[in-house]
Design a protein around this motif. Structure first.
Motif, PDB file in Angstrom:
ATOM      1  N   ASP A  14     -12.332  -4.068 -10.451  1.00 30.07           N
ATOM      2  CA  ASP A  14     -12.423  -2.659 -10.862  1.00 30.07           C
ATOM      3  C   ASP A  14     -11.331  -2.386 -11.896  1.00 30.07           C
ATOM      4  O   ASP A  14     -10.147  -2.301 -11.564  1.00 30.07           O
ATOM      5  CB  ASP A  14     -12.245  -1.743  -9.652  1.00 30.07           C
ATOM      6  N   HIS A  15     -11.735  -2.258 -13.144  1.00 23.47           N
ATOM      7  CA  HIS A  15     -10.765  -2.098 -14.230  1.00 23.47           C
ATOM      8  C   HIS A  15     -10.149  -0.705 -14.263  1.00 23.47           C
ATOM      9  O   HIS A  15      -9.211  -0.472 -15.027  1.00 23.47           O
ATOM     10  CB  HIS A  15     -11.440  -2.401 -15.570  1.00 23.47           C
ATOM     11  N   ASN A  16     -10.662   0.195 -13.446  1.00 26.10           N
ATOM     12  CA  ASN A  16     -10.063   1.531 -13.365  1.00 26.10           C
ATOM     13  C   ASN A  16      -8.904   1.587 -12.373  1.00 26.10           C
ATOM     14  O   ASN A  16      -8.219   2.612 -12.289  1.00 26.10           O
ATOM     15  CB  ASN A  16     -11.114   2.574 -12.969  1.00 26.10           C
ATOM     16  N   VAL A  17      -8.698   0.518 -11.610  1.00 23.00           N
ATOM     17  CA  VAL A  17      -7.635   0.485 -10.608  1.00 23.00           C
ATOM     18  C   VAL A  17      -6.517  -0.430 -11.101  1.00 23.00           C
ATOM     19  O   VAL A  17      -6.748  -1.601 -11.418  1.00 23.00           O
ATOM     20  CB  VAL A  17      -8.154   0.009  -9.241  1.00 23.00           C
ATOM     21  N   ILE A  18      -5.314   0.120 -11.166  1.00 26.51           N
ATOM     22  CA  ILE A  18      -4.139  -0.599 -11.673  1.00 26.51           C
ATOM     23  C   ILE A  18      -3.088  -0.663 -10.566  1.00 26.51           C
ATOM     24  O   ILE A  18      -2.883   0.320  -9.845  1.00 26.51           O
ATOM     25  CB  ILE A  18      -3.562   0.123 -12.905  1.00 26.51           C
ATOM     26  N   PHE A  19      -2.414  -1.797 -10.439  1.00 28.25           N
ATOM     27  CA  PHE A  19      -1.391  -1.962  -9.412  1.00 28.25           C
ATOM     28  C   PHE A  19      -0.010  -2.095 -10.042  1.00 28.25           C
ATOM     29  O   PHE A  19       0.175  -2.796 -11.034  1.00 28.25           O
ATOM     30  CB  PHE A  19      -1.672  -3.202  -8.560  1.00 28.25           C
ATOM     31  N   ILE A  20       0.954  -1.408  -9.437  1.00 24.67           N
ATOM     32  CA  ILE A  20       2.372  -1.566  -9.769  1.00 24.67           C
ATOM     33  C   ILE A  20       3.081  -1.895  -8.466  1.00 24.67           C
ATOM     34  O   ILE A  20       2.896  -1.203  -7.459  1.00 24.67           O
ATOM     35  CB  ILE A  20       2.967  -0.287 -10.372  1.00 24.67           C
ATOM     36  N   LYS A  21       3.901  -2.949  -8.471  1.00 21.64           N
ATOM     37  CA  LYS A  21       4.598  -3.360  -7.258  1.00 21.64           C
ATOM     38  C   LYS A  21       6.095  -3.117  -7.408  1.00 21.64           C
ATOM     39  O   LYS A  21       6.764  -3.766  -8.229  1.00 21.64           O
ATOM     40  CB  LYS A  21       4.341  -4.846  -6.969  1.00 21.64           C
ATOM     41  N   ASN A  22       6.614  -2.174  -6.620  1.00 26.42           N
ATOM     42  CA  ASN A  22       8.056  -1.957  -6.600  1.00 26.42           C
ATOM     43  C   ASN A  22       8.737  -3.095  -5.851  1.00 26.42           C
ATOM     44  O   ASN A  22       8.182  -3.635  -4.886  1.00 26.42           O
ATOM     45  CB  ASN A  22       8.397  -0.625  -5.939  1.00 26.42           C
ATOM     46  N   THR A  23       9.940  -3.443  -6.270  1.00 23.61           N
ATOM     47  CA  THR A  23      10.675  -4.540  -5.639  1.00 23.61           C
ATOM     48  C   THR A  23      11.586  -4.061  -4.515  1.00 23.61           C
ATOM     49  O   THR A  23      12.346  -4.839  -3.942  1.00 23.61           O
ATOM     50  CB  THR A  23      11.527  -5.282  -6.682  1.00 23.61           C
ATOM     51  N   GLU A  24      11.507  -2.759  -4.205  1.00 21.85           N
ATOM     52  CA  GLU A  24      12.213  -2.172  -3.073  1.00 21.85           C
ATOM     53  C   GLU A  24      11.464  -0.917  -2.656  1.00 21.85           C
ATOM     54  O   GLU A  24      10.656  -0.385  -3.421  1.00 21.85           O
ATOM     55  CB  GLU A  24      13.659  -1.818  -3.436  1.00 21.85           C
TER      56      GLU A  24
END
Length: 296
Positions: free
Chosen positions: A58-68
């Motif tokens: 799903d190209h409308n869903v973007i993930f960002i992963k915080n490192t804390e």
């Protein structure tokens, strides 16, 4: 118009999936587009990997992963920054992962409301699935520093009582209405059926307009970890002359506190977690009220 939904995820992937799926049911008009930005707040329990697997195509869903674990305000600010500076969104919608949208025409309502009212931040009718109460607009939070200090003192006492294992006994004897281990004011049962301008809004779902986005680096004051985000944001809007707008024409449902409950599965642990952060956030609230320069 481009809309970005920012969802702060922490460990409870089922709620996040319900939230995302409710967004995917909305009606998108010709010329409009949307993205869903899921900010993982360092879950470290495999839940974000489940989400990535489900929405990998799903190209409308973007993930960002915080490192804390950055907490509520700073975690959401990460998503706001991405939506503002990378996606160039016209409207940024920040919602808890335990929110389910019940208005298919939400994008049309947002656009029409903006054209009519020129709001900076708008909030919908938020219905609790715990007690069916309508949470928006909430009762205004006091700006009296003496009252806030009294709250801090009270929560410190409650932590001590909880640690001594006498809190539950005293609570039963007093028989006062409480929620999540924290004292609360009587909540509003009946909905506010008419729109309201320049009021404090509930932080579970906020819609930021181009008027706000072009001028502001943050969605929330970054000094808090959890709690007091709404009153600080409201005072910021008052100081800047920004218009807040409650619109009961948009309806969402709120499961409430699922991430906190997941982490603190015992009542004692959860209430002490709540008390600690209520104290810390109220200290930040006092700091904000005393010093206009803490958030520009």
């Amino acid at each position: 118009m481009k809309y970005c939904f920012v969802i702060l995820h922490y460990k409870t992937h089922k709620d996040t999936i319900d939230c995302v799926e409710s967004i995917k049911k909305i009606r998108v008009n010709e010329g409009d587009s949307y993205r869903i930005v899921i900010v993982d707040n360092f879950s470290s329990n495999g839940s974000v990997e489940i989400l990535e697997g489900k929405y990998k195509n799903d190209h409308n869903v973007i993930f960002i992963k915080n490192t804390e674990n950055m907490g509520f305000a700073r975690g959401n600010n990460v998503g706001y920054d991405y939506a503002k500076n990378q996606e160039k969104a016209d409207f940024i919608l920040i919602l808890n992962n335990d929110i389910v949208i019940d208005s298919e025409d939400i994008l049309t309502t947002i656009k029409d409301s903006y054209m009519d009212k020129g709001f900076h931040i708008m909030g919908p009718d938020i219905i609790s699935l715990v007690d069916k109460n309508h949470q928006n607009p909430p009762c205004p939070t006091s700006t009296n520093i003496k009252d806030i200090k009294k709250d801090i003192a009270r929560f410190r006492i409650l932590i001590v009582l909880s640690r001594l294992y006498v809190y539950d006994m005293l609570k039963k004897m007093k028989d006062t209405p409480e929620k999540n281990g924290a004292d609360v004011k009587e909540r509003k049962v009946n909905p506010v059926e008419s729109p309201r301008e320049n009021c404090q809004l509930h932080g579970a779902f906020l819609i930021y307009s181009p008027l706000y986005i072009r001028n502001e680096q943050y969605a929330f004051y970054p000094g808090t970890f959890l709690y007091c985000e709404e009153p600080i944001l409201y005072r910021h809007c008052v100081k800047k002359g920004y218009k807040t707008f409650f619109n009961p024409g948009i309806t969402v449902f709120h499961k409430e506190d699922s991430s906190t409950s997941f982490v603190n599965n015992s009542t004692k642990k959860k209430r002490e977690f709540v008390f600690r952060h209520l104290i810390k956030s109220r200290k930040e609230y006092i700091k904000y009220l005393r010093d206009d320069s803490v958030w520009k």
